[in-house]
Design an enzyme around this catalytic site. Structure first.
Site, PDB file in Angstrom:
ATOM      1  N   LYS A  58       1.093  -1.225   0.019  1.00 46.67           N
ATOM      2  CA  LYS A  58       0.055   0.467  -0.122  1.00 46.67           C
ATOM      3  C   LYS A  58       0.787   1.189  -0.307  1.00 46.67           C
ATOM      4  CE  LYS A  58      -2.959  -2.824  -0.939  1.00 46.67           C
ATOM      5  NZ  LYS A  58      -2.636  -4.528  -0.280  1.00 46.67           N
ATOM      6  N   GLY A 190      -3.861 -11.822 -10.103  1.00 41.00           N
ATOM      7  CA  GLY A 190      -5.106 -11.913  -9.191  1.00 41.00           C
ATOM      8  C   GLY A 190      -4.922 -10.450  -8.077  1.00 41.00           C
ATOM      9  N   ILE A 192      -2.390  -9.789  -6.263  1.00 41.31           N
ATOM     10  CA  ILE A 192      -1.369  -9.226  -6.159  1.00 41.31           C
ATOM     11  C   ILE A 192      -0.976  -8.729  -7.423  1.00 41.31           C
ATOM     12  CG2 ILE A 192       1.071  -9.741  -6.125  1.00 41.31           C
ATOM     13  CD1 ILE A 192       0.493 -11.715  -3.250  1.00 41.31           C
ATOM     14  N   VAL A 245       1.864 -20.311 -19.180  1.00 43.32           N
ATOM     15  CA  VAL A 245       3.311 -20.780 -19.405  1.00 43.32           C
ATOM     16  C   VAL A 245       3.377 -21.812 -18.966  1.00 43.32           C
ATOM     17  CG1 VAL A 245       4.619 -19.226 -17.803  1.00 43.32           C
ATOM     18  CG2 VAL A 245       3.044 -18.315 -18.057  1.00 43.32           C
ATOM     19  N   ARG A 279      -1.063 -17.916  -2.994  1.00 44.83           N
ATOM     20  CA  ARG A 279       0.148 -18.489  -2.220  1.00 44.83           C
ATOM     21  C   ARG A 279      -1.116 -19.568  -1.119  1.00 44.83           C
ATOM     22  NH1 ARG A 279       2.974 -14.806   0.740  1.00 44.83           N
ATOM     23  NH2 ARG A 279       2.634 -15.052   2.329  1.00 44.83           N
ATOM     24  N   HIS A 451     -22.892  15.293   3.485  1.00 44.70           N
ATOM     25  CA  HIS A 451     -23.006  16.019   1.462  1.00 44.70           C
ATOM     26  C   HIS A 451     -21.855  16.801   1.686  1.00 44.70           C
ATOM     27  CE1 HIS A 451     -24.127  17.077  -2.168  1.00 44.70           C
ATOM     28  NE2 HIS A 451     -24.281  17.984  -2.096  1.00 44.70           N
TER      29      HIS A 451
HETATM   30  P1  FAD Z   1       1.428 -14.395   8.682  1.00 45.98           P
HETATM   31  O1  FAD Z   1       1.229 -12.584   8.270  1.00 45.98           O
HETATM   32  O2  FAD Z   1       2.325 -15.021   7.149  1.00 45.98           O
HETATM   33  O3  FAD Z   1       2.286 -14.323   9.590  1.00 45.98           O
HETATM   34  C1  FAD Z   1       3.143 -16.091   9.727  1.00 45.98           C
HETATM   35  C2  FAD Z   1       4.223 -15.587  10.810  1.00 45.98           C
HETATM   36  O4  FAD Z   1       4.184 -16.695  11.426  1.00 45.98           O
HETATM   37  C3  FAD Z   1       5.085 -15.603   9.527  1.00 45.98           C
HETATM   38  O5  FAD Z   1       5.673 -13.790  11.074  1.00 45.98           O
HETATM   39  C4  FAD Z   1       6.026 -16.096  10.321  1.00 45.98           C
HETATM   40  O6  FAD Z   1       7.365 -15.784  10.143  1.00 45.98           O
HETATM   41  C5  FAD Z   1       6.101 -16.680  10.952  1.00 45.98           C
HETATM   42  N1  FAD Z   1       5.898 -18.237  11.452  1.00 45.98           N
HETATM   43  C6  FAD Z   1       5.901 -19.129  10.697  1.00 45.98           C
HETATM   44  N2  FAD Z   1       6.226 -20.750  11.076  1.00 45.98           N
HETATM   45  C7  FAD Z   1       6.701 -20.255  12.169  1.00 45.98           C
HETATM   46  C8  FAD Z   1       7.164 -21.132  12.799  1.00 45.98           C
HETATM   47  N3  FAD Z   1       7.256 -22.573  13.386  1.00 45.98           N
HETATM   48  N4  FAD Z   1       7.547 -20.412  14.707  1.00 45.98           N
HETATM   49  C9  FAD Z   1       7.796 -19.288  14.388  1.00 45.98           C
HETATM   50  N5  FAD Z   1       7.149 -18.531  13.551  1.00 45.98           N
HETATM   51  C10 FAD Z   1       6.336 -19.055  12.760  1.00 45.98           C
HETATM   52  N6  FAD Z   1      -4.210  -9.349   2.756  1.00 45.98           N
HETATM   53  C11 FAD Z   1      -5.088  -7.947   3.126  1.00 45.98           C
HETATM   54  O7  FAD Z   1      -6.084  -8.499   4.079  1.00 45.98           O
HETATM   55  N7  FAD Z   1      -4.840  -7.176   2.969  1.00 45.98           N
HETATM   56  C12 FAD Z   1      -3.984  -6.264   2.003  1.00 45.98           C
HETATM   57  O8  FAD Z   1      -3.948  -5.378   1.205  1.00 45.98           O
HETATM   58  C13 FAD Z   1      -3.225  -7.268   1.518  1.00 45.98           C
HETATM   59  N8  FAD Z   1      -1.708  -7.053   0.962  1.00 45.98           N
HETATM   60  C14 FAD Z   1      -1.000  -8.328   0.514  1.00 45.98           C
HETATM   61  C15 FAD Z   1      -0.007  -7.926  -0.121  1.00 45.98           C
HETATM   62  C16 FAD Z   1       0.616  -9.099  -0.494  1.00 45.98           C
HETATM   63  C17 FAD Z   1       1.961  -8.657  -1.976  1.00 45.98           C
HETATM   64  C18 FAD Z   1       1.011  -9.842  -0.039  1.00 45.98           C
HETATM   65  C19 FAD Z   1       1.670 -11.247  -0.320  1.00 45.98           C
HETATM   66  C20 FAD Z   1       0.181 -10.126   0.619  1.00 45.98           C
HETATM   67  C21 FAD Z   1      -1.562  -9.145   1.103  1.00 45.98           C
HETATM   68  N9  FAD Z   1      -1.914 -10.071   1.956  1.00 45.98           N
HETATM   69  C22 FAD Z   1      -3.180  -8.651   2.342  1.00 45.98           C
HETATM   70  C23 FAD Z   1      -2.396 -10.807   2.347  1.00 45.98           C
HETATM   71  C24 FAD Z   1      -1.815 -11.062   4.247  1.00 45.98           C
HETATM   72  O9  FAD Z   1      -0.859 -10.316   3.937  1.00 45.98           O
HETATM   73  C25 FAD Z   1      -2.736 -12.410   4.898  1.00 45.98           C
HETATM   74  O10 FAD Z   1      -3.444 -12.570   5.099  1.00 45.98           O
HETATM   75  C26 FAD Z   1      -2.145 -11.873   6.342  1.00 45.98           C
HETATM   76  O11 FAD Z   1      -0.605 -11.368   6.586  1.00 45.98           O
HETATM   77  C27 FAD Z   1      -2.044 -13.439   7.455  1.00 45.98           C
HETATM   78  O12 FAD Z   1      -2.045 -13.379   8.349  1.00 45.98           O
HETATM   79  P2  FAD Z   1      -1.602 -14.403   9.448  1.00 45.98           P
HETATM   80  O13 FAD Z   1      -0.980 -14.106  10.398  1.00 45.98           O
HETATM   81  O14 FAD Z   1      -1.913 -15.406   9.080  1.00 45.98           O
HETATM   82  O15 FAD Z   1      -0.190 -15.099   8.330  1.00 45.98           O
HETATM   83  P1  NAD Z   2      -4.518 -14.329  -6.329  1.00 49.97           P
HETATM   84  O1  NAD Z   2      -5.825 -15.783  -6.322  1.00 49.97           O
HETATM   85  O2  NAD Z   2      -5.114 -13.620  -5.652  1.00 49.97           O
HETATM   86  O3  NAD Z   2      -4.258 -14.235  -7.960  1.00 49.97           O
HETATM   87  C1  NAD Z   2      -3.686 -15.255  -8.750  1.00 49.97           C
HETATM   88  C2  NAD Z   2      -4.080 -15.844 -10.452  1.00 49.97           C
HETATM   89  O4  NAD Z   2      -3.364 -15.915 -10.373  1.00 49.97           O
HETATM   90  C3  NAD Z   2      -5.303 -16.040 -10.084  1.00 49.97           C
HETATM   91  O5  NAD Z   2      -6.331 -15.738 -11.190  1.00 49.97           O
HETATM   92  C4  NAD Z   2      -5.235 -17.146 -11.085  1.00 49.97           C
HETATM   93  O6  NAD Z   2      -5.554 -17.897 -11.693  1.00 49.97           O
HETATM   94  C5  NAD Z   2      -3.759 -17.160 -11.632  1.00 49.97           C
HETATM   95  N1  NAD Z   2      -3.069 -18.307 -12.252  1.00 49.97           N
HETATM   96  C6  NAD Z   2      -2.641 -18.971 -10.915  1.00 49.97           C
HETATM   97  N2  NAD Z   2      -2.134 -20.008 -11.483  1.00 49.97           N
HETATM   98  C7  NAD Z   2      -1.548 -19.383 -12.833  1.00 49.97           C
HETATM   99  C8  NAD Z   2      -0.660 -20.142 -13.715  1.00 49.97           C
HETATM  100  N3  NAD Z   2      -0.031 -21.253 -14.375  1.00 49.97           N
HETATM  101  N4  NAD Z   2      -0.151 -19.426 -15.289  1.00 49.97           N
HETATM  102  C9  NAD Z   2      -0.684 -17.556 -14.934  1.00 49.97           C
HETATM  103  N5  NAD Z   2      -1.746 -17.768 -13.942  1.00 49.97           N
HETATM  104  C10 NAD Z   2      -2.181 -18.302 -12.891  1.00 49.97           C
HETATM  105  O7  NAD Z   2      -3.667 -14.536  -5.542  1.00 49.97           O
HETATM  106  P2  NAD Z   2      -2.348 -13.660  -5.576  1.00 49.97           P
HETATM  107  O8  NAD Z   2      -2.291 -12.470  -6.550  1.00 49.97           O
HETATM  108  O9  NAD Z   2      -1.321 -14.411  -5.173  1.00 49.97           O
HETATM  109  O10 NAD Z   2      -2.270 -13.435  -3.605  1.00 49.97           O
HETATM  110  C11 NAD Z   2      -2.268 -14.132  -2.423  1.00 49.97           C
HETATM  111  C12 NAD Z   2      -3.239 -13.652  -1.669  1.00 49.97           C
HETATM  112  O11 NAD Z   2      -3.404 -12.609  -0.708  1.00 49.97           O
HETATM  113  C13 NAD Z   2      -4.742 -14.383  -1.863  1.00 49.97           C
HETATM  114  O12 NAD Z   2      -5.092 -15.370  -1.901  1.00 49.97           O
HETATM  115  C14 NAD Z   2      -5.211 -12.743  -1.293  1.00 49.97           C
HETATM  116  O13 NAD Z   2      -5.731 -12.419  -0.321  1.00 49.97           O
HETATM  117  C15 NAD Z   2      -4.244 -12.145  -0.448  1.00 49.97           C
HETATM  118  N6  NAD Z   2      -3.963 -11.006  -0.843  1.00 49.97           N
HETATM  119  C16 NAD Z   2      -4.904  -9.797  -0.765  1.00 49.97           C
HETATM  120  C17 NAD Z   2      -4.675  -8.417  -1.178  1.00 49.97           C
HETATM  121  C18 NAD Z   2      -5.744  -7.095  -0.594  1.00 49.97           C
HETATM  122  O14 NAD Z   2      -6.560  -7.999   0.261  1.00 49.97           O
HETATM  123  N7  NAD Z   2      -5.444  -6.106  -1.499  1.00 49.97           N
HETATM  124  C19 NAD Z   2      -3.359  -7.844  -2.017  1.00 49.97           C
HETATM  125  C20 NAD Z   2      -2.845  -8.523  -1.573  1.00 49.97           C
HETATM  126  C21 NAD Z   2      -3.045 -10.219  -1.803  1.00 49.97           C
END
Ligand code: FAD
Ligand code: NAD
Length: 479
Positions: A58, A190, A192, A245, A279, A451
């Site tokens: 963000k 998707g 990301i 791909v 993911r 408004h």
């Molecule tokens: P995580 O945030 O993955 O945290 C898990 C933690 O567990 C990690 O810190 C890891 O180091 C720790 N851990 C794992 N195994 C062990 C172990 N054995 N011992 C100790 N520690 C351990 N979601 C949204 O809602 N809004 C968004 O805008 C959004 N944007 C995103 C953008 C990107 C680029 C990505 C990749 C994800 C985004 N997401 C977004 C998804 C969001 O980040 C995840 O849904 C969220 O972080 C999940 O939270 P969690 O606590 O379940 O896991």
């Molecule tokens: P996603 O599931 O949103 O999108 C993945 C996309 O890749 C899908 O459209 C799928 O059809 C496509 N795909 C899968 N395999 C493929 C292949 N071999 N070739 C081409 N396309 C393929 O997953 P993401 O964008 O990687 O994000 C992962 C997770 O992180 C999501 O589940 C989302 O909830 C979370 N996330 C959330 C936010 C947010 O809330 N704004 C932002 C980023 C990530």
């Protein structure tokens, strides 16, 4: 002898740290184990969300949006700006600073709530025993009445696109480019793919998204997805659907991606490729054979509706369990589990998890899409309001998008709200609140909105369900 706690949380991402802080607030003696090492190799709290997910993406989306807005749109408002330039290393450094402020903020919150922190890796054994290995290799045995697993998720890797240090990267690598690649390939259109594709497109990359499915953004309402595809195309993002791909080949500093679509085999050259194909739950090295925790067929830890696993006293929350991989879903699960451990009876309402794509325009929704309502065989009414008719949107010079409210025909209860437009991420909260209170479209229509605001778009869309919207021509006007 193992050190004893009431609650041990494994993982300090949004799901885990919410669970830990709420447990401590409720008077439970709580520990949290976190293994993340940040950019300088220092322990960092906040998980994927704070370190390499929600927050850094963000920060880049906002910076890149401000850049394009200043360069291309301020002139429309009579503000002359010349020579607008972007310093990408400075953008990345600011993003890193935001991350570091927030991750140390979480460490501070854990401390001030009295949560004991363990920096290193946890492994869960039978009887809720946790073997802890610190980053320096030292070990300690911990045990608790309740364990909450919150170990999150990691990016999916696909065989045709093995990651490299610089050229083929996942979402984490794509948060740290120091220049905008001239041609950027994104595998997966998707959430990301669209968010990070937008960032680098705004900073000057020619972006091509290769998406396997024929459908664009299938979880969104089709009308909204169509509008989104139109806007992204206008912005210059080239989204190719139905592409499979098949391989990548690196020569020098160029990546050739081969793929097939309905016309046959094709290839494209890129300066960098982002793989964003979803993911997967992260449980590596987490569970000893005797832990009693089981997985479902997709590798998620199996839990019931209150996030209890098959092992007594062991819960799992967040991305590592079923449901949307969203930070706010994990946070609510973490809080629910802490409160249940303390004897309360909360539940998470999985029907009302809002989704947001933070592109421009933003896309946000909650509840059922029109296609889902139709498939369920329910009779329904739709009210839509185009943001082009909003006074505030016009004043803001940003009139793209629409608000759509779907309500049950017989009861008028709101079934879904879908928004595409500026600030959709903020407006959707109003819809979630209305739906949480089982509001009808008429209830929203009877509610007074300030408004001029963009939120009036939601008010008007709710009024439009029964043909009462004021600022659009109504075809189904009723008395
Ligand atoms: P995580 O945030 O993955 O945290 C898990 C933690 O567990 C990690 O810190 C890891 O180091 C720790 N851990 C794992 N195994 C062990 C172990 N054995 N011992 C100790 N520690 C351990 N979601 C949204 O809602 N809004 C968004 O805008 C959004 N944007 C995103 C953008 C990107 C680029 C990505 C990749 C994800 C985004 N997401 C977004 C998804 C969001 O980040 C995840 O849904 C969220 O972080 C999940 O939270 P969690 O606590 O379940 O896991
Ligand atoms: P996603 O599931 O949103 O999108 C993945 C996309 O890749 C899908 O459209 C799928 O059809 C496509 N795909 C899968 N395999 C493929 C292949 N071999 N070739 C081409 N396309 C393929 O997953 P993401 O964008 O990687 O994000 C992962 C997770 O992180 C999501 O589940 C989302 O909830 C979370 N996330 C959330 C936010 C947010 O809330 N704004 C932002 C980023 C990530």
């Amino acid at each position: 002898m193992a050190t004893k706690f009431d609650v041990i949380v494994i993982g300090a991402g949004p799901a885990g740290y919410h669970a830990a802080i709420r447990s401590a607030q409720l008077g439970l003696n709580t520990a949290i184990v976190e293994k993340w090492l940040g950019k300088e190799g220092k322990p960092a709290y906040g998980g994927t969300c704070l370190n390499v997910g929600c927050i850094p993406s963000k920060a880049l989306l906002e910076a890149s949006h401000k850049y394009v807005d200043t360069r291309d749109h301020l002139g429309d408002m009579g503000i002359e700006v010349k020579g607008v330039k972007v310093d990408i290393p400075a953008v990345i450094a600011r993003k890193d600073q935001v991350v570091s402020n927030l991750t140390s903020g979480v460490a501070g919150l854990l401390k001030s709530n009295g949560v004991t922190t363990f920096e290193g890796t946890a492994k869960l054994h039978a009887g809720r025993e946790v073997a802890f290995t610190a980053h320096d290799g030292s070990t300690e045995n911990l045990v608790a009445d309740n364990v909450i697993v919150a170990t999150g998720s990691v990016p999916v890797e696909i065989p045709p696109c093995p990651l490299t240090d610089e050229l083929i990267v996942d979402s984490t690598g794509a948060l740290d480019f120091l220049t905008a690649p001239k041609r950027l390939g994104v595998i997966g259109a998707g959430i990301i793919g669209l968010e990070l594709g937008s960032v680098w497109s705004r900073f000057g990359s020619e972006v091509v998204l290769l998406e396997a499915l024929e459908d664009f953004l299938p979880p969104a309402d089709k009308q909204v997805a169509r509008e989104a595809a139109k806007q992204f195309k206008k912005q210059g993002m080239d989204i190719r659907l139905g592409t499979r791909v098949t391989g990548t080949d690196i020569k020098g500093k160029q990546v050739t991606v081969t793929y097939t679509d309905s016309e046959g085999d094709k290839s494209e050259q890129f300066d960098k490729v982002i793989v964003a194909v979803g993911r997967r739950p992260y449980t590596e090295e987490l569970l000893a054979a005797d832990s009693g925790v089981t997985m479902d067929e997709r590798g998620f830890i199996y839990v019931n509706e209150t996030c209890l696993t098959d092992a007594p006293g062991v819960y799992a929350v967040g991305d590592v369990v079923r449901g949307p991989m969203l930070a706010h879903k994990g946070m609510e699960e973490g809080i629910m589990v802490a409160e249940r451990i303390a004897g309360q009876m909360p539940l998470v309402n999985y029907d009302l998890v809002p989704s947001v794509v933070y592109t421009h325009p933003e896309i946000a929704w909650v509840g059922m899409t029109e296609q889902e309502v139709k498939a369920a065989g329910d009779e329904y009414e739709v009210g839509t309001f185009p943001m082009a008719a909003s006074g505030r949107a016009m004043a803001n010079n940003d009139t793209v998008g629409l608000v759509k409210v779907i309500a049950d025909k017989a009861t008028d209860r709101i079934l879904g709200v879908h928004i595409i437009g500026n600030q959709a991420s903020e407006m959707i909260a109003e819809a979630v609140i209305a739906m949480e209170f089982e509001s009808s479209a008429e209830d929203l229509g009877l509610t007074m909105f300030a408004h001029p605001t963009l939120s009036e778009g939601l008010h008007e869309a709710a009024l439009a369900v029964s043909g009462h919207a004021i600022h659009i021509a109504n075809r189904k006007r009723k008395k």
